[in-house]
Design a protein around this motif. Sequence first.
Motif, PDB file in Angstrom:
ATOM      1  N   GLY A 168       0.782  -1.233   0.000  1.00 49.02           N
ATOM      2  CA  GLY A 168       0.000   0.000   0.000  1.00 49.02           C
ATOM      3  C   GLY A 168       0.813   1.281   0.000  1.00 49.02           C
ATOM      4  N   ARG A 169       2.113   1.172  -0.132  1.00 50.25           N
ATOM      5  CA  ARG A 169       2.950   2.380  -0.041  1.00 50.25           C
ATOM      6  C   ARG A 169       2.719   3.342  -1.206  1.00 50.25           C
ATOM      7  N   ILE A 170       2.360   2.830  -2.380  1.00 42.05           N
ATOM      8  CA  ILE A 170       2.133   3.722  -3.522  1.00 42.05           C
ATOM      9  C   ILE A 170       0.906   4.594  -3.283  1.00 42.05           C
ATOM     10  N   ARG A 171      -0.176   3.990  -2.823  1.00 44.28           N
ATOM     11  CA  ARG A 171      -1.380   4.765  -2.510  1.00 44.28           C
ATOM     12  C   ARG A 171      -1.108   5.760  -1.383  1.00 44.28           C
ATOM     13  N   ARG A 172      -0.363   5.329  -0.383  1.00 39.80           N
ATOM     14  CA  ARG A 172      -0.062   6.246   0.714  1.00 39.80           C
ATOM     15  C   ARG A 172       0.814   7.394   0.254  1.00 39.80           C
ATOM     16  N   LEU A 173       1.722   7.140  -0.693  1.00 41.97           N
ATOM     17  CA  LEU A 173       2.549   8.211  -1.228  1.00 41.97           C
ATOM     18  C   LEU A 173       1.680   9.263  -1.895  1.00 41.97           C
ATOM     19  N   ALA A 174       0.705   8.824  -2.685  1.00 39.34           N
ATOM     20  CA  ALA A 174      -0.202   9.771  -3.341  1.00 39.34           C
ATOM     21  C   ALA A 174      -0.938  10.628  -2.312  1.00 39.34           C
ATOM     22  N   GLU A 175      -1.396   9.999  -1.251  1.00 45.05           N
ATOM     23  CA  GLU A 175      -2.130  10.730  -0.224  1.00 45.05           C
ATOM     24  C   GLU A 175      -1.225  11.693   0.538  1.00 45.05           C
ATOM     25  N   LYS A 176       0.013  11.278   0.802  1.00 50.41           N
ATOM     26  CA  LYS A 176       0.951  12.159   1.503  1.00 50.41           C
ATOM     27  C   LYS A 176       1.274  13.395   0.655  1.00 50.41           C
ATOM     28  N   ILE A 177       1.464  13.187  -0.643  1.00 51.14           N
ATOM     29  CA  ILE A 177       1.772  14.310  -1.529  1.00 51.14           C
ATOM     30  C   ILE A 177       0.585  15.262  -1.613  1.00 51.14           C
ATOM     31  N   ALA A 178      -0.627  14.705  -1.688  1.00 53.98           N
ATOM     32  CA  ALA A 178      -1.825  15.542  -1.728  1.00 53.98           C
ATOM     33  C   ALA A 178      -1.957  16.361  -0.450  1.00 53.98           C
ATOM     34  N   ASN A 179      -1.676  15.744   0.680  1.00 54.22           N
ATOM     35  CA  ASN A 179      -1.749  16.472   1.951  1.00 54.22           C
ATOM     36  C   ASN A 179      -0.705  17.579   2.012  1.00 54.22           C
ATOM     37  N   GLU A 180       0.500  17.282   1.545  1.00 57.96           N
ATOM     38  CA  GLU A 180       1.559  18.300   1.548  1.00 57.96           C
ATOM     39  C   GLU A 180       1.209  19.436   0.592  1.00 57.96           C
ATOM     40  N   PHE A 181       0.641  19.095  -0.561  1.00 56.86           N
ATOM     41  CA  PHE A 181       0.193  20.113  -1.527  1.00 56.86           C
ATOM     42  C   PHE A 181      -0.812  21.049  -0.858  1.00 56.86           C
ATOM     43  N   GLU A 182      -1.758  20.471  -0.126  1.00 52.31           N
ATOM     44  CA  GLU A 182      -2.772  21.289   0.542  1.00 52.31           C
ATOM     45  C   GLU A 182      -2.159  22.139   1.649  1.00 52.31           C
ATOM     46  N   ALA A 183      -1.185  21.577   2.353  1.00 50.88           N
ATOM     47  CA  ALA A 183      -0.527  22.353   3.411  1.00 50.88           C
ATOM     48  C   ALA A 183       0.193  23.565   2.831  1.00 50.88           C
ATOM     49  N   ILE A 184       0.802  23.396   1.653  1.00 50.96           N
ATOM     50  CA  ILE A 184       1.565  24.476   1.016  1.00 50.96           C
ATOM     51  C   ILE A 184       0.652  25.544   0.420  1.00 50.96           C
ATOM     52  N   THR A 185      -0.426  25.113  -0.215  1.00 54.14           N
ATOM     53  CA  THR A 185      -1.255  26.033  -1.009  1.00 54.14           C
ATOM     54  C   THR A 185      -2.576  26.410  -0.346  1.00 54.14           C
ATOM     55  N   ALA A 186      -2.958  25.684   0.709  1.00 53.07           N
ATOM     56  CA  ALA A 186      -4.281  25.853   1.325  1.00 53.07           C
ATOM     57  C   ALA A 186      -5.393  25.513   0.340  1.00 53.07           C
ATOM     58  N   GLU A 187      -5.049  24.751  -0.697  1.00 48.51           N
ATOM     59  CA  GLU A 187      -6.041  24.284  -1.671  1.00 48.51           C
ATOM     60  C   GLU A 187      -5.912  22.768  -1.823  1.00 48.51           C
TER      61      GLU A 187
END
Length: 371
Positions: free
Chosen positions: A23-42
């Motif tokens: 499941g690490r690939i799916r978790r990587l996608a979710e981690k990147i999405a969370n980091e994207f939101e943290a950076i952009t607030a979007e």
Amino acid sequence: MTNDSGAAGFWSYTHRDDEIEEGRIRRLAEKIANEFEAITAEELNVFLDKNDIKWGDEWRNRIDNALTGSTLFIPVITPRFFKSDECRREVLTFSGHAASLGLDELLLPILYINVPGIEKGDHSDDVMALISKRQYVDWTQLRLEDESSPKYRQAVNRLAVRLVEILERTAEADPPPITLIEDTGLDDDPGMLEMMADAEAALPRWSETMTEFAQTIAIIGEAVRESTEEMALSDARGAGFAGRLRATHQLAERIKPSVERLSELGEQYSAELVKVDPGILGIIRQVESERPEGEEASQAQEFFETVRDFSQSGRKNMEEYQKFSDTLQGLSGMSRSMRPLMGKMRGAAQQVVDGQAVIDEWERRIDEVTS
């Protein structure tokens, strides 16, 4: 983690790779999405499960609406990825649409497990060539890190920042001029009628290539049939393994020229289709936006019908190619002299499958425009 607007990331990977990675690939996608939101607030909408109807619906919607400049396609590259017809088709489809809009950066591969030769750009494999020409992210060592380690978290942050930068650069990108061939040096860009005429002229040439491909397959198939009969006679005489080995070596020598030609035809066919794909998608999009009348409308309709006929003819041929692939499976247990030829034949068959995926997308878009 989805909504109907805003930036979106479509992840393309094989489910088996994710299973192997626990499941690490799916978790990587979710981690990147969370980091994207943290950076952009979007929010970055993540589409992961291709079996979910939302994946397919949103994928088609964004492609049909010119990707909106905010759609990222992230293929997770492994050796198994290139063996997946579905993954290959997604790369070809997205790449053609993105290139037709001048948005090549929206295709961002992650090299997750090393693929020998991926760094070379002159691959006979059209999908591998597309990937190797992109500035892919190398995750081959990072995948071995603990997901909570500083090194891993910093890499996630860098990748999220890169996604933000890509979306900012592509937000106002202008579509490039529609071209089907290399720059001719002429000052004036061709009009829609000229471009459709060029495309129509190319279709018969590709049909001729496929006709020769089918003829070459038939020659190889006949040689295999005769070799099988020779082996049966050899067995009847009690020649045993030595007789079978001799027949196999003779078969390899006999079909070698045909296999070489098959490989050339496969490369030529798919390479040309991938090359003109952005141009033909651009023509279809231009017809959709301009809704031509008079002579241009008639020419567009004729062009669309020609593409449909070409696509349908290709699908009929796919049945023969499937039989050919089944024949290759029967040869898999033969001697080492057959192995290089087997690889080339499989590669040629894959090129045809890839080419048909490109043409099918043309037909799908035409159906969307004319419905």
